[in-house]
Motif scaffolding. Structure first.
Motif, PDB file in Angstrom:
ATOM      1  N   ASP A 171       2.112  13.067  -4.349  1.00 22.50           N
ATOM      2  CA  ASP A 171       0.671  12.689  -3.871  1.00 22.50           C
ATOM      3  C   ASP A 171       0.299  11.444  -4.408  1.00 22.50           C
ATOM      4  O   ASP A 171      -0.731  11.301  -4.787  1.00 22.50           O
ATOM      5  CB  ASP A 171      -0.261  13.689  -4.007  1.00 22.50           C
ATOM      6  CG  ASP A 171      -1.293  13.591  -2.746  1.00 22.50           C
ATOM      7  OD1 ASP A 171      -0.969  12.736  -1.833  1.00 22.50           O
ATOM      8  OD2 ASP A 171      -2.687  13.636  -3.007  1.00 22.50           O
TER       9      ASP A 171
ATOM     10  N   SER B  68      -1.125   7.586  -4.475  1.00 19.02           N
ATOM     11  CA  SER B  68      -1.494   6.473  -3.801  1.00 19.02           C
ATOM     12  C   SER B  68      -1.888   5.397  -4.722  1.00 19.02           C
ATOM     13  O   SER B  68      -2.478   5.701  -5.544  1.00 19.02           O
ATOM     14  CB  SER B  68      -2.794   6.819  -2.924  1.00 19.02           C
ATOM     15  OG  SER B  68      -2.190   7.882  -1.886  1.00 19.02           O
TER      16      SER B  68
ATOM     17  N   SER C  16      -2.644   0.786  -4.216  1.00 19.82           N
ATOM     18  CA  SER C  16      -2.282  -0.735  -3.577  1.00 19.82           C
ATOM     19  C   SER C  16      -2.152  -1.920  -4.603  1.00 19.82           C
ATOM     20  O   SER C  16      -2.471  -1.598  -5.814  1.00 19.82           O
ATOM     21  CB  SER C  16      -3.729  -1.153  -2.913  1.00 19.82           C
ATOM     22  OG  SER C  16      -4.693  -1.408  -3.638  1.00 19.82           O
TER      23      SER C  16
ATOM     24  N   GLN D  52       0.894   5.304   0.241  1.00 19.49           N
ATOM     25  CA  GLN D  52      -0.051   6.315   0.606  1.00 19.49           C
ATOM     26  C   GLN D  52       0.583   7.714   0.258  1.00 19.49           C
ATOM     27  O   GLN D  52       1.627   7.955   1.147  1.00 19.49           O
ATOM     28  CB  GLN D  52      -0.619   6.220   2.255  1.00 19.49           C
ATOM     29  CG  GLN D  52      -1.220   4.706   2.325  1.00 19.49           C
ATOM     30  CD  GLN D  52      -1.638   4.479   3.713  1.00 19.49           C
ATOM     31  OE1 GLN D  52      -1.263   5.160   4.472  1.00 19.49           O
ATOM     32  NE2 GLN D  52      -2.279   3.393   4.027  1.00 19.49           N
ATOM     33  N   HIS D  53       0.137   8.586  -0.493  1.00 20.53           N
ATOM     34  CA  HIS D  53       0.287  10.207  -0.453  1.00 20.53           C
ATOM     35  C   HIS D  53       1.970  10.225  -0.793  1.00 20.53           C
ATOM     36  O   HIS D  53       2.666  11.045   0.007  1.00 20.53           O
ATOM     37  CB  HIS D  53      -0.093  10.893   0.807  1.00 20.53           C
ATOM     38  CG  HIS D  53      -1.501  10.778   1.066  1.00 20.53           C
ATOM     39  ND1 HIS D  53      -2.840  11.080  -0.085  1.00 20.53           N
ATOM     40  CD2 HIS D  53      -2.049  10.059   1.981  1.00 20.53           C
ATOM     41  CE1 HIS D  53      -3.649  10.683   0.412  1.00 20.53           C
ATOM     42  NE2 HIS D  53      -3.641  10.042   1.738  1.00 20.53           N
TER      43      HIS D  53
ATOM     44  N   ASP E 115       6.119   0.274   7.283  1.00 24.48           N
ATOM     45  CA  ASP E 115       6.142   1.354   6.533  1.00 24.48           C
ATOM     46  C   ASP E 115       7.831   1.213   6.441  1.00 24.48           C
ATOM     47  O   ASP E 115       8.496   1.735   7.038  1.00 24.48           O
ATOM     48  CB  ASP E 115       5.921   2.539   7.424  1.00 24.48           C
ATOM     49  CG  ASP E 115       6.080   3.974   6.448  1.00 24.48           C
ATOM     50  OD1 ASP E 115       6.747   3.815   5.319  1.00 24.48           O
ATOM     51  OD2 ASP E 115       5.668   4.968   6.978  1.00 24.48           O
TER      52      ASP E 115
ATOM     53  N   GLY F 129       4.766  10.566   2.725  1.00 28.26           N
ATOM     54  CA  GLY F 129       4.046   9.500   2.472  1.00 28.26           C
ATOM     55  C   GLY F 129       4.456   8.282   3.215  1.00 28.26           C
ATOM     56  O   GLY F 129       5.619   8.265   4.102  1.00 28.26           O
ATOM     57  N   ARG F 130       3.802   7.163   2.776  1.00 25.41           N
ATOM     58  CA  ARG F 130       4.007   5.739   3.370  1.00 25.41           C
ATOM     59  C   ARG F 130       4.058   4.765   2.442  1.00 25.41           C
ATOM     60  O   ARG F 130       3.226   4.819   1.312  1.00 25.41           O
ATOM     61  CB  ARG F 130       2.693   5.369   4.404  1.00 25.41           C
ATOM     62  CG  ARG F 130       2.597   6.457   5.396  1.00 25.41           C
ATOM     63  CD  ARG F 130       1.402   6.202   6.373  1.00 25.41           C
ATOM     64  NE  ARG F 130       1.580   5.128   7.338  1.00 25.41           N
ATOM     65  CZ  ARG F 130       0.719   4.554   7.990  1.00 25.41           C
ATOM     66  NH1 ARG F 130      -0.580   4.493   7.742  1.00 25.41           N
ATOM     67  NH2 ARG F 130       1.335   3.410   8.856  1.00 25.41           N
TER      68      ARG F 130
ATOM     69  N   GLU G 145       0.829  -1.114  -0.034  1.00 25.69           N
ATOM     70  CA  GLU G 145       0.128  -0.020   0.030  1.00 25.69           C
ATOM     71  C   GLU G 145       0.749   1.193  -0.007  1.00 25.69           C
ATOM     72  O   GLU G 145       1.727   1.347   0.781  1.00 25.69           O
ATOM     73  CB  GLU G 145      -0.795  -0.007   1.155  1.00 25.69           C
ATOM     74  CG  GLU G 145      -1.924  -1.157   1.301  1.00 25.69           C
ATOM     75  CD  GLU G 145      -2.983  -0.772   2.321  1.00 25.69           C
ATOM     76  OE1 GLU G 145      -3.936   0.139   2.426  1.00 25.69           O
ATOM     77  OE2 GLU G 145      -2.681  -1.489   3.377  1.00 25.69           O
TER      78      GLU G 145
END
Length: 275
Positions: A37, A39, A41, A16-17, A82, A74-75, A14
């Motif tokens: 940005d 994102s 999965s 994210q951002h 993470d 982000g992640r 995943e």
């Protein structure tokens, strides 16, 4: 597209951002936003294609996922962990499960090492995966998986064609039993007929191993054949994402429409793939 039935229980990866900027280059003011940005999965056995023109940020995204360049924010969650927050030593351990295949197989393979040395190199970094007494057999098995005969074990990169070198690069990436392969334009440097051979190998490996792919490409006909879903990238952003056939049959964003309008027919690649 692969017929593999996807595991929908939980995402394998995943993002994210995610954001990555660079300072100004060539006298231009910075920062330059390369990844803006982002994102998405990725599930086990799934192929996500990231498409866009050169300079859209695709390769920077790939390198940021593996922390070959550092993200600004982000992640990146692999099995919930993470990767942007783990130590460098832990990240090295995690890279066992996320391997990358680069565009130019000649540049990514050390010219003074033979195939046996190239494929076994990851086992020197990640100790304890394959015992030294078993390595020759394991190398031969990996060569068989990428459709190369066992006598290639003694070959050097300059003794092989581009397609053969890329298959060695894939075998080396598989040596650590990864769950995800990040494929950065893996066939763009090859002739169409050779592309088809390498793509057949990649699709077969995905079926047998349940691998997840992040397939970075500007070749839309090829993407239509291999990907389950597509993310269209422009100026660092995903401007459109969706199932592959949905993107190709009903594009919504003007940038996606322009990419499809300028793309050649898939016929040439499909014909080469059948041979």
């Amino acid at each position: 597209m692969s017929n593999l039935e996807l595991n929908r229980s939980a995402p394998l990866l995943e993002v994210q951002h995610l954001r990555k900027t660079f300072g100004g280059r060539g006298g231009k003011p910075g920062p330059i936003v390369a990844v803006d940005d982002i994102s998405f999965s990725l599930e086990p056995g799934e192929c996500l294609a990231v498409v866009g023109e050169s300079g859209s940020g695709k390769s920077t995204l790939a390198r940021t996922l593996l922390r070959l360049v550092d993200a600004d924010s982000g992640r990146v969650l692999y099995h919930g962990k993470d990767l942007l927050k783990v130590t460098h030593s832990e990240m090295q351990r995690q890279r066992r499960f996320l391997q990358m295949v680069f565009q130019d197989p000649y540049a990514s393979l050390h010219p003074r090492r033979n195939v046996a040395q190239l494929i076994s190199e990851p086992w020197e970094v990640h100790d304890g995966i394959v015992e030294k007494s078993s390595r020759k057999d394991r190398i031969e098995a990996l060569l068989a998986e990428v459709n190369l005969p066992e006598h290639f074990i003694s070959y050097y990169p300059n003794q092989m064609s581009g397609g053969q070198r890329q298959r060695v690069a894939i075998a080396r990436a598989l040596a650590l039993e990864p769950k995800i392969l990040i494929l950065d334009e893996p066939v763009s440097a090859l002739d169409v007929s050779v592309q088809a051979q390498v793509i057949k190998v990649l699709m077969s490996l995905q079926e047998r191993r349940g691998l997840a792919y992040i397939f970075i490409s500007h070749d839309l006909p090829l993407v239509r054949l291999v990907a389950h879903k597509v993310a269209v990238m422009n100026r660092g952003q995903f401007v459109e994402t969706g199932a592959t056939e949905e993107i190709f049959s009903n594009p919504r964003h003007e940038y996606t429409k322009s990419l499809l309008a300028s793309s050649p027919s898939a016929g040439e690649f499909e014909n080469a793939q059948r041979t």
